[in-house]
Design a protein around this motif. Structure first.
Motif, PDB file in Angstrom:
ATOM      1  N   VAL A 112      21.684 131.828  17.792  1.00 18.06           N
ATOM      2  CA  VAL A 112      22.305 130.575  17.365  1.00 18.06           C
ATOM      3  C   VAL A 112      23.718 130.457  17.931  1.00 18.06           C
ATOM      4  N   LEU A 113      24.427 131.578  17.962  1.00 21.27           N
ATOM      5  CA  LEU A 113      25.812 131.574  18.432  1.00 21.27           C
ATOM      6  C   LEU A 113      25.933 131.792  19.939  1.00 21.27           C
ATOM      7  N   LEU A 114      24.812 131.958  20.614  1.00 18.81           N
ATOM      8  CA  LEU A 114      24.828 132.247  22.053  1.00 18.81           C
ATOM      9  C   LEU A 114      25.599 131.215  22.880  1.00 18.81           C
ATOM     10  N   PRO A 115      25.470 129.897  22.594  1.00 10.13           N
ATOM     11  CA  PRO A 115      26.233 128.928  23.399  1.00 10.13           C
ATOM     12  C   PRO A 115      27.741 129.117  23.356  1.00 10.13           C
ATOM     13  N   LEU A 116      28.246 129.866  22.372  1.00 11.22           N
ATOM     14  CA  LEU A 116      29.682 130.132  22.317  1.00 11.22           C
ATOM     15  C   LEU A 116      30.158 130.935  23.520  1.00 11.22           C
ATOM     16  N   VAL A 117      29.289 131.826  24.014  1.00  8.99           N
ATOM     17  CA  VAL A 117      29.688 132.726  25.096  1.00  8.99           C
ATOM     18  C   VAL A 117      29.031 132.373  26.423  1.00  8.99           C
ATOM     19  N   PRO A 144      29.359 126.986  30.259  1.00  8.79           N
ATOM     20  CA  PRO A 144      28.789 125.644  30.043  1.00  8.79           C
ATOM     21  C   PRO A 144      27.801 125.214  31.120  1.00  8.79           C
ATOM     22  N   VAL A 145      28.049 125.629  32.366  1.00  9.02           N
ATOM     23  CA  VAL A 145      27.116 125.268  33.436  1.00  9.02           C
ATOM     24  C   VAL A 145      25.746 125.878  33.183  1.00  9.02           C
ATOM     25  N   VAL A 146      25.723 127.107  32.684  1.00 13.48           N
ATOM     26  CA  VAL A 146      24.447 127.757  32.357  1.00 13.48           C
ATOM     27  C   VAL A 146      23.736 126.984  31.248  1.00 13.48           C
ATOM     28  N   SER A 147      24.495 126.521  30.265  1.00  8.58           N
ATOM     29  CA  SER A 147      23.908 125.703  29.193  1.00  8.58           C
ATOM     30  C   SER A 147      23.295 124.435  29.769  1.00  8.58           C
ATOM     31  N   GLY A 148      23.997 123.808  30.720  1.00  2.00           N
ATOM     32  CA  GLY A 148      23.477 122.591  31.347  1.00  2.00           C
ATOM     33  C   GLY A 148      22.201 122.854  32.127  1.00  2.00           C
ATOM     34  N   ILE A 149      22.160 123.977  32.851  1.00  2.00           N
ATOM     35  CA  ILE A 149      20.957 124.328  33.611  1.00  2.00           C
ATOM     36  C   ILE A 149      19.789 124.585  32.660  1.00  2.00           C
ATOM     37  N   ALA A 150      20.065 125.280  31.549  1.00  2.00           N
ATOM     38  CA  ALA A 150      19.010 125.553  30.568  1.00  2.00           C
ATOM     39  C   ALA A 150      18.441 124.257  29.996  1.00  2.00           C
ATOM     40  N   LEU A 151      19.314 123.311  29.688  1.00  2.00           N
ATOM     41  CA  LEU A 151      18.858 122.015  29.169  1.00  2.00           C
ATOM     42  C   LEU A 151      18.073 121.251  30.235  1.00  2.00           C
ATOM     43  N   LEU A 152      18.540 121.326  31.474  1.00  2.00           N
ATOM     44  CA  LEU A 152      17.870 120.614  32.560  1.00  2.00           C
ATOM     45  C   LEU A 152      16.463 121.136  32.783  1.00  2.00           C
ATOM     46  N   TYR A 153      16.304 122.464  32.715  1.00  2.00           N
ATOM     47  CA  TYR A 153      14.985 123.053  32.932  1.00  2.00           C
ATOM     48  C   TYR A 153      14.111 123.004  31.679  1.00  2.00           C
ATOM     49  N   THR A 154      14.646 122.455  30.613  1.00  2.00           N
ATOM     50  CA  THR A 154      13.853 122.225  29.409  1.00  2.00           C
ATOM     51  C   THR A 154      13.445 120.767  29.292  1.00  2.00           C
ATOM     52  N   THR A 169      21.821 109.921  26.391  1.00  2.00           N
ATOM     53  CA  THR A 169      21.182 110.869  25.475  1.00  2.00           C
ATOM     54  C   THR A 169      21.407 112.307  25.933  1.00  2.00           C
ATOM     55  N   ALA A 170      21.368 112.519  27.238  1.00  2.00           N
ATOM     56  CA  ALA A 170      21.613 113.859  27.772  1.00  2.00           C
ATOM     57  C   ALA A 170      23.033 114.317  27.479  1.00  2.00           C
ATOM     58  N   VAL A 171      23.982 113.390  27.489  1.00  2.00           N
ATOM     59  CA  VAL A 171      25.370 113.732  27.148  1.00  2.00           C
ATOM     60  C   VAL A 171      25.446 114.237  25.706  1.00  2.00           C
ATOM     61  N   VAL A 172      24.802 113.502  24.804  1.00  2.00           N
ATOM     62  CA  VAL A 172      24.807 113.893  23.388  1.00  2.00           C
ATOM     63  C   VAL A 172      24.138 115.254  23.201  1.00  2.00           C
ATOM     64  N   MET A 173      23.037 115.475  23.889  1.00  2.00           N
ATOM     65  CA  MET A 173      22.330 116.748  23.763  1.00  2.00           C
ATOM     66  C   MET A 173      23.163 117.904  24.304  1.00  2.00           C
ATOM     67  N   ALA A 174      23.819 117.693  25.426  1.00  2.00           N
ATOM     68  CA  ALA A 174      24.663 118.746  26.005  1.00  2.00           C
ATOM     69  C   ALA A 174      25.822 119.075  25.071  1.00  2.00           C
ATOM     70  N   GLU A 199      33.884 118.714  26.264  1.00  2.00           N
ATOM     71  CA  GLU A 199      32.756 119.285  27.008  1.00  2.00           C
ATOM     72  C   GLU A 199      32.688 118.723  28.428  1.00  2.00           C
ATOM     73  N   PHE A 200      32.467 119.616  29.394  1.00  2.00           N
ATOM     74  CA  PHE A 200      32.412 119.205  30.803  1.00  2.00           C
ATOM     75  C   PHE A 200      31.231 119.816  31.548  1.00  2.00           C
ATOM     76  N   GLY A 201      31.155 121.146  31.579  1.00  2.00           N
ATOM     77  CA  GLY A 201      30.198 121.828  32.449  1.00  2.00           C
ATOM     78  C   GLY A 201      28.753 121.502  32.166  1.00  2.00           C
ATOM     79  N   ALA A 202      28.333 121.619  30.910  1.00  2.00           N
ATOM     80  CA  ALA A 202      26.940 121.326  30.558  1.00  2.00           C
ATOM     81  C   ALA A 202      26.619 119.854  30.768  1.00  2.00           C
ATOM     82  N   THR A 203      27.609 119.000  30.504  1.00  2.00           N
ATOM     83  CA  THR A 203      27.381 117.555  30.624  1.00  2.00           C
ATOM     84  C   THR A 203      27.162 117.146  32.071  1.00  2.00           C
ATOM     85  N   ILE A 204      28.037 117.582  32.958  1.00  2.00           N
ATOM     86  CA  ILE A 204      27.917 117.157  34.351  1.00  2.00           C
ATOM     87  C   ILE A 204      26.669 117.761  35.005  1.00  2.00           C
TER      88      ILE A 204
END
Length: 260
Positions: A91-96, A99-109, A132-137, A202-207
């Motif tokens: 649950v706390l994994l996104p803290l560490v 952000p770019v990795v979070s964005g890639i994970a969302l993209l491949y999901t 919607t993708a912005v809100v999710m990121a 937020e920047f990395g996951a969003t872009i």
């Protein structure tokens, strides 16, 4: 001034260095603002679109964090089950995570070729590179802030009042709404503010997951990044706006928490 007990005098030096480390970059940024054209820089159509989009999406993401994060914090704080420490870590994994990795994970999901992409495409739902993708990121990276803050508040509050309410015949849902939530409201408010601030910046996951389409996915941090090369003065002006908004949000939250 009488020195506080338990505070060695030598601690003032690293405290002052830490304060200067935080404040000096802000002072340097403010010194670079073109005040003569500040108004026009922050009221351009692209700047206003980015600011409005950031406020809208950050508010929506914070609401999602509250709806999802409150039950998650309750489960982690009020139950014990096998593998709970692993679940908390995930649950706390996104803290560490970067952000770019979070964005890639969302993209491949949720992307068109992602894990759920084909199913969503069949249903006519397109998430990636949309608002919607912005809100999710934002929700993905901010949710842990609310969970960890609220879980701490729940553990500090304990369960003695819940037990009293239960012995008086209150149902679990009644206890949750009438006893638990009011008791940890400051913690919930603090977590919501942290989540909102994280969403706003937020920047990395969003872009990565949503792109940079003006008025649709180009939030204020993304707009600052885009203006950094083409119009540095506008980037500095917008950065100052983001700082001011963040300071106002934190100030209002402190007042609200004091009132509670």
């Amino acid at each position: 001034m009488t020195p506080p007990l338990g505070l060695p005098r030598w601690l003032w030096l690293p405290a002052a260095v830490g304060g200067a480390f935080v404040l000096l970059p802000l002072v340097a940024m403010i010194s670079r603002v073109e005040w003569s054209s500040f108004g026009s820089l922050i009221t351009s159509s692209s700047a206003l679109d980015a600011l409005w989009l950031s406020l809208r999406t950050a508010t929506a993401s914070t609401c999602v964090c509250i709806v999802l994060g409150t039950p998650m914090a309750m489960v982690l704080a009020r139950t014990n089950f096998r593998g709970q420490s692993v679940v908390r870590s995930l649950v706390l994994l996104p803290l560490v995570l970067p952000p770019v990795v979070s964005g890639i994970a969302l993209l491949y999901t949720f992307g068109r070729r992602g894990l759920l992409g084909h199913t969503l495409d069949v249903l006519g739902i397109e998430i990636a590179f949309s608002t919607t993708a912005v809100v999710m990121a934002q929700t993905f990276v901010a949710l842990p802030f609310l969970v960890i803050s609220l879980e701490g508040a729940l553990r500090t509050a304990g369960q003695r009042y819940d037990v009293v309410a239960a012995t008086l015949g209150a149902r679990p849902t009644t206890i949750f709404y009438r006893v638990t939530l009011p008791l940890v409201l400051p913690g919930l408010l603090s977590g919501a503010v942290l989540a909102f601030a994280r969403c706003l910046g937020e920047f990395g996951a969003t872009i990565t997951f949503a792109g940079s389409l003006q008025g649709t996915t180009a939030t204020l941090p993304i707009q600052i990044y885009l203006q950094r090369v083409t119009d540095p003065d506008a980037a500095v002006a917008l950065s100052l706006v983001l700082v001011v908004v963040a300071v106002v949000v934190i100030g209002l939250a402190r007042q609200s928490r004091s009132a509670v």
